[in-house]
Design a protein around this motif. Structure first.
Motif, short mmCIF file in Angstrom:
data_model
loop_
_atom_site.label_atom_id
_atom_site.label_comp_id
_atom_site.label_asym_id
_atom_site.label_seq_id
_atom_site.Cartn_x
_atom_site.Cartn_y
_atom_site.Cartn_z
N ARG A 166 -68.30 -0.63 9.47
CA ARG A 166 -67.57 0.06 8.40
C ARG A 166 -66.26 -0.67 8.09
N ALA A 167 -65.60 -1.16 9.16
CA ALA A 167 -64.31 -1.86 8.97
C ALA A 167 -64.51 -3.12 8.12
N GLU A 170 -65.12 -2.13 4.51
CA GLU A 170 -63.84 -1.74 3.87
C GLU A 170 -63.01 -2.98 3.55
N GLU A 171 -63.04 -3.95 4.45
CA GLU A 171 -62.25 -5.16 4.21
C GLU A 171 -62.77 -5.90 2.97
N VAL A 173 -64.45 -4.55 0.43
CA VAL A 173 -64.18 -3.74 -0.77
C VAL A 173 -62.71 -3.84 -1.16
N TRP A 174 -61.82 -3.74 -0.19
CA TRP A 174 -60.40 -3.75 -0.52
C TRP A 174 -59.92 -5.14 -0.93
N ALA A 203 -70.89 2.33 -0.57
CA ALA A 203 -69.73 1.49 -0.93
C ALA A 203 -69.00 2.05 -2.15
N LEU A 206 -65.92 4.09 -1.77
CA LEU A 206 -64.70 3.46 -1.26
C LEU A 206 -63.80 2.94 -2.38
N SER A 207 -64.38 2.71 -3.55
CA SER A 207 -63.58 2.17 -4.65
C SER A 207 -64.27 2.45 -5.98
N CYS A 210 -66.76 -0.43 -7.20
CA CYS A 210 -67.98 -0.75 -6.45
C CYS A 210 -69.14 -0.03 -7.10
#
Ligand SMILES: Cc1ncc(COP(=O)(O)O)c(C=O)c1O
Length: 368
Positions: A166-167, A170-171, A173-174, A203, A206-207, A210
């Motif tokens: 997950r980390a 997230e990396e 996506v961000w 995904a 998260l944003s 996406c």
């Protein structure tokens, strides 16, 4: 530009309905109508029995979208667009990309995830795993340039069964968010994690930038329904996808939507069935590889219904698959069809007939 043939699909089309066994199917053992209807709630059974063959809502049946949103837990019904999975890839690539855009695409990958972009006139950089089979975010970042419009990822990964944490998701996506890059996340195998704690969030939750793709074909053992969905919370992107759908299918198949609803309402039961089949087949492959350590190796998949078996016999994957097909009438998909280096074949771990196909492979190996 001319669209290149989809080599994997053409290869399946040539052989899949004529061979008794297949070793490389990517779906889980498809359910039968009786099995599926036996799972229906009284309300959904009524929907099925009284179904009128009208055109349906372009976005997808509201009850189906509600059920999909509930499966994710953090995705809104309004952010879902029901479509055929392969159509979803087409909508994203054709609605959001322009000539001379650049993409970073996970490699190897399902061919449409990059081929449609190439046909549009885009350039593509391939994000490959390192020698340990790990997809490093730093490598992905190094492939991005000023023209990068889209990053395409696919976890659980077809064909390797690799996952990211997950980390890491997230990396990615961000990083893309900060760089003004869209992410297209192909999540067709989501739900088939060996360890349920490894399941990634959708995904698109998260944003806004996406777009996620998933569907009934793999995880829910219903490829013949041709139902999937895109999820995106940015209204401008969503509108572009929706407008293009008017030129592909307009709306989804009415019976398939109700059957998908029935399956999603019984998702735990269907997932457990599929995971049990995959688990059994993984243990068969472990035994098989132990029996032929000089001929094969593999990395057990973390998720999904596929994985790669490395061939150490000295043959190319094409030679190996052709000889196996001729001698045993078993269809296997080689790494050459994924444009991958190294001789390997894809293992389809979701099918009940896998044990027979693997027994044929064992016999074929002893005759080498
Ligand atoms: C990663 C991936 N994405 C998308 C698809 C397309 O799904 P469908 O064949 O159900 O349209 C597939 C099918 O194999 C796939 O493996």
């Amino acid at each position: 530009m001319k669209l290149s043939p989809f080599v994997l699909e053409r290869h399946f089309a040539k052989y899949e309905f004529d061979v008794p066994y297949q070793l490389s199917c990517s779906d889980c053992e498809p359910l039968r109508m009786q099995e599926l209807l036996a799972l229906a709630t009284p309300d959904s059974l009524r929907l099925w029995e009284t179904l009128q063959f009208l055109y349906t809502d372009t976005n997808g049946h509201p009850l189906l979208r509600k059920e999909i949103a509930e499966w994710y837990g953090n995705v809104k019904q309004e952010d879902l667009l029901v479509c055929v999975p392969e159509e979803g890839i087409y909508l994203v690539m054709k609605a959001l990309l322009e000539k001379e855009d650049h993409l970073v695409v996970i490699s190897p990958s399902y061919q449409s995830l990059y081929e449609l972009a190439i046909e549009t006139g885009c350039s593509v950089s391939r994000w490959e795993a390192d020698e340990k089979g790990i997809y490093q975010v730093e490598t992905l970042k190094s492939l991005v340039n000023a023209k990068t419009r889209l990053v395409v990822i696919n976890f659980p990964h077809n064909p390797s069964g690799t996952m990211i944490s997950r980390a890491v998701l997230e990396e990615i996506v961000w990083f893309c968010d900060r760089s003004g890059i869209l992410v297209f996340s192909d999540e067709m195998y989501r739900g088939l994690e060996q360890n349920p704690g490894d399941r990634l969030p959708c995904a698109s939750s998260l944003s806004d930038f996406c777009i996620s793709l998933s569907g009934m074909s793999k995880t829910f053992a219903l490829p013949g329904l041709r139902i999937g969905w895109l999820s995106c919370s940015d209204p401008v992107i969503f509108e572009k996808l929706l407008r293009l759908k008017d030129y592909t299918t307009i709306c989804s198949s009415a019976p398939s939507e109700i059957l998908s609803l029935i399956a999603l309402q019984s998702r735990e039961m269907i997932l457990n069935r599929n995971l049990a089949i995959i688990k059994k087949n993984i243990s068969l492959v472990n035994e098989f590889v132990r029996r032929y350590p000089s001929k094969y190796s593999w990395t057990e998949p973390k998720a999904g219904s596929v994985a790669m078996l490395n061939i150490l016999t000295g043959q190319t994957s094409e030679e190996f698959c052709q000889a196996f097909l001729e001698k045993k009438q078993v269809l296997a998909i080689g790494s050459h069809l994924f444009n991958m280096p190294g001789p390997a074949i894809r293992l389809g771990l979701g099918r009940i007939g896998f044990a027979e196909a693997l027994a044929d492979l064992s016999q074929f190996t002893s005759e080498l």
